[in-house]
Motif scaffolding. Structure first.
Motif, PDB file in Angstrom:
ATOM      1  N   VAL A 211       0.795  -1.113  -0.034  1.00 54.85           N
ATOM      2  CA  VAL A 211      -0.088   0.054   0.138  1.00 54.85           C
ATOM      3  C   VAL A 211       0.768   1.211   0.143  1.00 54.85           C
ATOM      4  CG1 VAL A 211      -1.649   1.212   1.374  1.00 54.85           C
ATOM      5  CG2 VAL A 211      -2.024  -1.160   1.092  1.00 54.85           C
ATOM      6  N   ALA A 212       2.005   1.282   0.705  1.00 55.46           N
ATOM      7  CA  ALA A 212       2.945   2.493   0.741  1.00 55.46           C
ATOM      8  C   ALA A 212       3.534   2.541  -0.638  1.00 55.46           C
ATOM      9  CB  ALA A 212       3.853   2.199   1.744  1.00 55.46           C
TER      10      ALA A 212
ATOM     11  N   VAL B 159       1.641   7.092  -6.508  1.00 54.43           N
ATOM     12  CA  VAL B 159       0.636   8.164  -6.737  1.00 54.43           C
ATOM     13  C   VAL B 159       1.279   9.594  -6.656  1.00 54.43           C
ATOM     14  CG1 VAL B 159      -1.522   9.347  -5.969  1.00 54.43           C
ATOM     15  CG2 VAL B 159      -1.302   6.795  -6.308  1.00 54.43           C
ATOM     16  N   ALA B 160       1.925   9.676  -5.447  1.00 53.90           N
ATOM     17  CA  ALA B 160       2.842  11.001  -5.179  1.00 53.90           C
ATOM     18  C   ALA B 160       3.754  11.325  -6.097  1.00 53.90           C
ATOM     19  CB  ALA B 160       3.371  10.875  -3.793  1.00 53.90           C
TER      20      ALA B 160
ATOM     21  N   THR C 277       1.130  15.359  -0.150  1.00 60.02           N
ATOM     22  CA  THR C 277       1.770  14.457  -0.834  1.00 60.02           C
ATOM     23  C   THR C 277       1.403  13.807  -1.643  1.00 60.02           C
ATOM     24  OG1 THR C 277       3.021  14.064   1.590  1.00 60.02           O
ATOM     25  CG2 THR C 277       3.317  12.118  -0.078  1.00 60.02           C
ATOM     26  N   LEU C 278       0.099  13.292  -1.610  1.00 57.68           N
ATOM     27  CA  LEU C 278      -0.492  12.461  -2.585  1.00 57.68           C
ATOM     28  C   LEU C 278      -0.649  13.431  -3.981  1.00 57.68           C
ATOM     29  CD1 LEU C 278      -3.084  10.417  -0.806  1.00 57.68           C
ATOM     30  CD2 LEU C 278      -0.972   9.671  -1.758  1.00 57.68           C
TER      31      LEU C 278
ATOM     32  N   ALA D 242      -0.911  14.278   3.939  1.00 56.33           N
ATOM     33  CA  ALA D 242      -1.145  13.254   3.186  1.00 56.33           C
ATOM     34  C   ALA D 242      -1.515  13.759   2.134  1.00 56.33           C
ATOM     35  CB  ALA D 242      -2.053  12.095   3.661  1.00 56.33           C
ATOM     36  N   TRP D 243      -2.531  14.637   1.917  1.00 53.55           N
ATOM     37  CA  TRP D 243      -3.137  15.259   0.902  1.00 53.55           C
ATOM     38  C   TRP D 243      -2.017  16.097   0.092  1.00 53.55           C
ATOM     39  CZ3 TRP D 243      -7.061  14.873  -2.408  1.00 53.55           C
ATOM     40  CH2 TRP D 243      -7.252  15.777  -3.103  1.00 53.55           C
TER      41      TRP D 243
ATOM     42  N   VAL E 281       3.567   8.556   3.687  1.00 52.11           N
ATOM     43  CA  VAL E 281       2.974   7.273   3.072  1.00 52.11           C
ATOM     44  C   VAL E 281       3.079   5.890   3.894  1.00 52.11           C
ATOM     45  CG1 VAL E 281       3.172   8.294   0.886  1.00 52.11           C
ATOM     46  CG2 VAL E 281       4.848   6.974   1.614  1.00 52.11           C
TER      47      VAL E 281
ATOM     48  N   ARG F 283       7.974  12.553   2.160  1.00 45.05           N
ATOM     49  CA  ARG F 283       6.935  11.879   1.566  1.00 45.05           C
ATOM     50  C   ARG F 283       6.934  10.383   1.974  1.00 45.05           C
ATOM     51  NH1 ARG F 283       9.432  14.310  -3.116  1.00 45.05           N
ATOM     52  NH2 ARG F 283      10.558  12.471  -3.667  1.00 45.05           N
TER      53      ARG F 283
ATOM     54  N   ALA G 101      -0.087   4.346   5.349  1.00 39.78           N
ATOM     55  CA  ALA G 101      -0.197   2.920   4.822  1.00 39.78           C
ATOM     56  C   ALA G 101      -0.545   1.955   6.243  1.00 39.78           C
ATOM     57  CB  ALA G 101       0.761   2.351   4.125  1.00 39.78           C
TER      58      ALA G 101
ATOM     59  N   LEU H  83       0.888   4.333  -2.566  1.00 38.59           N
ATOM     60  CA  LEU H  83       0.716   5.872  -2.327  1.00 38.59           C
ATOM     61  C   LEU H  83       1.950   6.514  -2.939  1.00 38.59           C
ATOM     62  CD1 LEU H  83      -0.682   5.452   1.341  1.00 38.59           C
ATOM     63  CD2 LEU H  83      -1.922   6.024  -0.617  1.00 38.59           C
TER      64      LEU H  83
END
Length: 674
Positions: free
Chosen positions: A192-193, A199-200, A285-286, A282-283, A300, A296, A304, A196
């Motif tokens: 999951v990390a 995505v970042a 970063t993403l 997080a917002w 994440v 970052r 995660a 994420l």
């Protein structure tokens, strides 16, 4: 030079923090009568003694599914020898280990937030109420630091995935799995990390950079599954938690509801404000706006781990627990505190509407918790942050509790959203005070409740009464007349118990190996093969009379009958059993007690009854009233009723004692003729 001095001061402060936390936690632990949470604590203690003794993962000679390896070893060494002293040593070690989690948190936060705020993150790490588990024999004590180190190692790999760092990550994950199977969630956390981070960074490069780790995890998982299939079949792939794989038992609605509850539990655990910081960073970063690769990686990894843990724990709890399970969520807090420190170091960035949306989401997760379900006495053992709410609920109405809870949550999150930057220390101080107060309240509650439960199990007798009376190769008989945790408490404190025997009609939850027996009409105990039970010494509740000689006794408590250690005749034979009386011998109006006589022959049932309310009391046999009297208050009725004419010693006689009011008893004994 000045920079080095500042660093030295921060490290000195960290040492003082760890030492102070260790001393405080150990001091609070000294009032806790561990083990308390049955059967978890007792299981770890018994497995530890077995491992150290060279008998592997066994209890009373029987194999036990895999729960943990490192934690039983951790507690097992001190518990060899004097058990009471060993518990004290374990409490001291656990206070040090859990408090020592401040060290990796500080080292993680300092390059990102500076020494002072790193100390804040470290302080919050040791202030959460969950550190009160250091006073109990629970795997949380070891899993807490190990899981935090694993998450830190993951962040390091995400930021700079050298082979050395990936090796450290794999080692840390292995340690978490050896400490508790919950560590399997870290495998999902890695995936999951990486997602994420991809995505970042708008790239799949993070997956490529960690291919060695992914390959090693895949290979390790395959080896584990093949090994479990070879030894126990598909149902054994999760060891002691294999029942979790029975997907047909899960309800999507129940899982979703439980996951929402666990999210609310994280809000309670962290006091909510740090989650706002995590949500905001997080917002950003993403969205690809975070320029610092270290931040970052931190964000994440923390996000995660939080998401995976909440979902995993929520899915588990949806089938087995009807309240929140904060103790399985403890390790998500320290990474969030590191993020909080970074957020403070950056001057509380609060872009709108992101900050408000995050705050509302955090508030909703907490406010949607069903207060009446999370503040029960049963829930407190699994969620220490709810203890203050439970205590408040004892003194005021439910509506008042809900109003206070909602007002507190709203105030805290409004502070996170609206407080001026220059007042940032107020946020930190609020968290420190809230967590410290919750810790004290939770620790005192553990102390009080563990003492009460110890008294319920052992009354005013010794916990090691079997060992201290010289018991050897004792069989412990479970009849259902005492609460089921009694079995585990006795096993933990009395190494002379070599086997557990259970009547088929009784319940005894847990994995302890048990011989199931039935009682023949002549009182002989028979196993499933029809063989008579053989035992030289047998411990049984005082509700039973056995053929043999009583050697020692455990007095009754306010809620449970006492116990007797018998030198039993062979084969083991029950002569008489009484059910339905209160532990002190009282019988209340509208209730009845049964006196079951095995191998019933010529003789008479002799009773000594104490009048308390002057209402009629009757003795029946087969529905017929054999004797009746309204016993005058403070008067004594010594009654004797004969065995039925056809009693020849081959069957049972079941007498019934009933009363319309309160009556006491001091003797209920069938005396055989001759």
């Amino acid at each position: 030079m000045l920079r080095r001095l500042g660093s030295d001061r921060a490290l000195l402060a960290l040492g003082v923090l760890v030492a102070a936390s260790t001393a405080a936690r150990f001091a609070l632990s000294r009032g806790v009568d561990a083990p308390w949470i049955a059967s978890d604590e007792h299981l770890y203690g018994l497995l530890g003694r077995s491992l150290v003794g060279g008998d592997g993962l066994t209890i009373v000679g029987g194999d036990v599914p895999f729960y943990s390896l490192l934690y039983p070893l951790f507690v097992g060494v001190p518990l060899v020898g004097d058990i009471a002293s060993g518990v004290t040593v374990v409490q001291a070690l656990q206070a040090l280990v859990m408090s020592g989690t401040a060290l990796p948190v500080f080292l993680w936060a300092r390059p990102l937030a500076g020494g002072r705020l790193a100390l804040l993150a470290a302080a919050l790490t040791v202030l959460i109420p969950g550190l009160a588990y250091s006073g109990l024999l629970m795997s949380e004590a070891l899993y807490y630091p190990v899981a935090v180190v694993a998450t830190w190692a993951l962040a390091g790999c995400l930021q700079s995935p050298t082979l050395a760092r990936q090796g450290l990550l794999l080692t840390a994950i292995g340690l978490t799995l050896a400490t508790r199977l919950q560590g399997v969630g870290l495998v999902a956390t890695v995936v999951v990390a990486l997602g994420l981070l991809a995505v970042a960074e708008r790239s799949t490069a993070p997956f490529r950079r960690l291919l060695p780790t992914l390959a090693a995890l895949g290979a390790g998982g395959a080896v584990w599954i093949v090994g479990r299939l070879a030894t126990g079949g598909a149902g054994e792939t999760l060891g002691a938690y294999s029942t979790l794989s029975e997907t047909g038992e899960y309800s999507l609605a129940d899982v979703a509801s439980s996951v929402a509850w666990q999210a609310g539990a994280v809000a309670l655990l962290t006091v909510g404000i740090p989650l706002v910081a995590l949500g905001v960073l997080a917002w950003e970063t993403l969205r690809g706006r975070e320029q610092d690769s270290r931040v970052r990686a931190l964000v994440v990894a923390a996000l995660a781990y939080l998401v995976v843990t909440v979902v995993m724990v929520g899915a588990f709890a949806s089938r087995f627990i009807d309240h929140i399970t904060e103790r399985q969520l403890l390790s998500v807090a320290p990474p969030v505190f590191v993020v909080f420190a970074v957020w403070l170091a950056r001057g509380l960035p609060r872009p709108q509407p992101t900050t408000s949306i995050v705050a509302i989401t955090v508030a909703a997760s907490a406010l949607l918790l069903p207060i009446e379900r999370i503040t029960t006495r049963a829930a407190a053992a699994d969620a220490l942050s709810t203890v203050p709410l439970e205590q408040l609920r004892r003194t005021v109405s439910d509506s008042t509790v809900e109003a206070i809870f909602a007002g507190t949550i709203a105030t805290l999150l409004l502070l996170a959203v609206l407080l001026p930057r220059r007042a940032a220390p107020l946020l930190a101080g609020t968290l420190v005070c809230a967590l410290a107060a919750g810790s004290v309240v939770a620790s005192l509650e553990l102390r009080d409740r563990s003492r009460i439960d110890r008294e319920v199990i052992f009354g005013d007798g010794r916990v090691d009464w079997l060992d201290s009376s010289g018991g050897r190769d004792v069989a412990f008989l479970v009849t259902g007349d005492r609460e089921w945790p009694s079995v585990w408490h006795h096993l933990f404190w009395n190494s002379s118990i070599e086997r557990v025997v259970r009547l088929r009609s009784a319940e005894s939850p847990g994995v302890v190996p048990q011989e199931v027996v039935t009682v023949r009409a002549d009182g002989i105990l028979l196993d499933d093969a029809g063989e008579a039970l053989q035992a030289t010494e047998l411990a049984a509740p005082t509700t039973l009379r056995l053929s043999g000689e009583p050697l020692a006794a455990l007095p009754q408590s306010s809620e449970q009958p006492g116990m007797t250690l018998w030198r039993a005749e062979t084969p083991v034979r029950i002569l008489q059993r009484i059910t339905g009386l209160r532990p002190n011998g009282d019988l209340h109006g509208g209730e009845s007690a049964l006196i079951e006589v095995f191998a019933c022959g010529p003789g008479e049932l002799q009773l000594t009854l104490l009048g308390k309310q002057g209402l009629p009391t009757r003795i029946r046999l087969g529905g017929a009233v054999l004797a009746e009297r309204a016993i005058v208050p403070e008067a004594i009725w010594r009654a004797a009723v004969p065995a039925p004419p056809g009693a020849d010693g081959s069957g049972r006689c079941v007498y019934e004692l009933e009363t319309e009011g309160l009556v006491g008893s001091t003797r209920l004994e069938f005396v055989r003729a001759g």
